[in-house]
Design a protein around this motif. Sequence first.
Motif, PDB file in Angstrom:
ATOM      1  N   ALA A  36       0.828  -1.203   0.000  1.00 16.03           N
ATOM      2  CA  ALA A  36       0.000   0.000   0.000  1.00 16.03           C
ATOM      3  C   ALA A  36       0.866   1.258   0.000  1.00 16.03           C
ATOM      4  N   GLU A  37       2.044   1.169   0.619  1.00 17.32           N
ATOM      5  CA  GLU A  37       2.926   2.329   0.696  1.00 17.32           C
ATOM      6  C   GLU A  37       3.828   2.463  -0.526  1.00 17.32           C
ATOM      7  N   ASP A  38       3.777   1.506  -1.421  1.00 15.91           N
ATOM      8  CA  ASP A  38       4.634   1.524  -2.611  1.00 15.91           C
ATOM      9  C   ASP A  38       3.996   2.412  -3.670  1.00 15.91           C
ATOM     10  N   GLU A  39       4.512   3.627  -3.785  1.00 15.60           N
ATOM     11  CA  GLU A  39       3.949   4.585  -4.738  1.00 15.60           C
ATOM     12  C   GLU A  39       4.833   4.782  -5.953  1.00 15.60           C
ATOM     13  N   GLU A  40       5.967   4.087  -6.006  1.00 13.43           N
ATOM     14  CA  GLU A  40       6.877   4.242  -7.134  1.00 13.43           C
ATOM     15  C   GLU A  40       6.299   3.531  -8.355  1.00 13.43           C
ATOM     16  N   PRO A  41       6.055   4.265  -9.424  1.00 14.87           N
ATOM     17  CA  PRO A  41       5.502   3.613 -10.617  1.00 14.87           C
ATOM     18  C   PRO A  41       6.559   2.743 -11.305  1.00 14.87           C
ATOM     19  N   ILE A  42       6.100   1.695 -11.936  1.00 11.84           N
ATOM     20  CA  ILE A  42       6.980   0.850 -12.730  1.00 11.84           C
ATOM     21  C   ILE A  42       6.701   1.172 -14.188  1.00 11.84           C
ATOM     22  N   SER A  43       7.741   1.601 -14.876  1.00 11.44           N
ATOM     23  CA  SER A  43       7.593   1.995 -16.265  1.00 11.44           C
ATOM     24  C   SER A  43       8.457   1.092 -17.135  1.00 11.44           C
ATOM     25  N   LEU A  44       7.838   0.510 -18.156  1.00 12.44           N
ATOM     26  CA  LEU A  44       8.542  -0.387 -19.064  1.00 12.44           C
ATOM     27  C   LEU A  44       8.304   0.042 -20.499  1.00 12.44           C
ATOM     28  N   SER A  51      12.053  -9.927 -21.968  1.00 14.85           N
ATOM     29  CA  SER A  51      11.728 -10.534 -20.676  1.00 14.85           C
ATOM     30  C   SER A  51      12.873 -10.321 -19.684  1.00 14.85           C
ATOM     31  N   ASP A  52      14.132 -10.306 -20.155  1.00 16.45           N
ATOM     32  CA  ASP A  52      15.262 -10.020 -19.264  1.00 16.45           C
ATOM     33  C   ASP A  52      15.185  -8.605 -18.711  1.00 16.45           C
ATOM     34  N   GLU A  53      14.842  -7.647 -19.578  1.00 18.80           N
ATOM     35  CA  GLU A  53      14.732  -6.257 -19.132  1.00 18.80           C
ATOM     36  C   GLU A  53      13.575  -6.085 -18.150  1.00 18.80           C
ATOM     37  N   GLY A  67      12.374  -8.389 -16.155  1.00 16.69           N
ATOM     38  CA  GLY A  67      12.831  -8.997 -14.908  1.00 16.69           C
ATOM     39  C   GLY A  67      13.773  -8.097 -14.150  1.00 16.69           C
ATOM     40  N   ARG A  68      14.706  -7.445 -14.860  1.00 22.09           N
ATOM     41  CA  ARG A  68      15.656  -6.537 -14.227  1.00 22.09           C
ATOM     42  C   ARG A  68      14.931  -5.360 -13.576  1.00 22.09           C
ATOM     43  N   VAL A  69      13.976  -4.774 -14.291  1.00 24.09           N
ATOM     44  CA  VAL A  69      13.233  -3.623 -13.758  1.00 24.09           C
ATOM     45  C   VAL A  69      12.458  -4.016 -12.501  1.00 24.09           C
ATOM     46  N   PHE A  70      11.784  -5.161 -12.536  1.00 25.63           N
ATOM     47  CA  PHE A  70      11.026  -5.595 -11.362  1.00 25.63           C
ATOM     48  C   PHE A  70      11.948  -5.941 -10.195  1.00 25.63           C
ATOM     49  N   ASN A  71      13.085  -6.555 -10.479  1.00 28.14           N
ATOM     50  CA  ASN A  71      14.034  -6.877  -9.407  1.00 28.14           C
ATOM     51  C   ASN A  71      14.596  -5.623  -8.763  1.00 28.14           C
ATOM     52  N   GLU A  72      14.953  -4.636  -9.575  1.00 34.10           N
ATOM     53  CA  GLU A  72      15.465  -3.379  -9.026  1.00 34.10           C
ATOM     54  C   GLU A  72      14.407  -2.685  -8.172  1.00 34.10           C
ATOM     55  N   HIS A  73      13.180  -2.709  -8.649  1.00 35.11           N
ATOM     56  CA  HIS A  73      12.077  -2.100  -7.900  1.00 35.11           C
ATOM     57  C   HIS A  73      11.904  -2.814  -6.552  1.00 35.11           C
ATOM     58  N   ALA A  74      11.923  -4.140  -6.580  1.00 37.23           N
ATOM     59  CA  ALA A  74      11.755  -4.927  -5.353  1.00 37.23           C
ATOM     60  C   ALA A  74      12.904  -4.673  -4.374  1.00 37.23           C
TER      61      ALA A  74
END
Length: 65
Positions: free
Chosen positions: A6-14, A20-22, A24-31
């Motif tokens: 709920a506190e995660d307000e950072e948007p994920i932009s792709l 699929s590698d990119e 995965g990298r974006v989601f891993n960095e976000h996490a």
Amino acid sequence: MVDAFAEDEEPISLPLHASSDEIGRVFNEHAERRSATLRASTERAIRDHFAEAHDGQEPPERIMR
């Protein structure tokens, strides 16, 4: 209690053409950023509680494993 999602307000932009590698990298960095923020918040809350509830005592050392 903290709701990390709920506190995660950072948007994920792709990009639309992301591989699929990119993706995965974006989601891993976000996490990793979200995890670091949550850890810092949790540790700060524990230190604040300890200082208030155990006035005059040194907090125990954290053992990293």
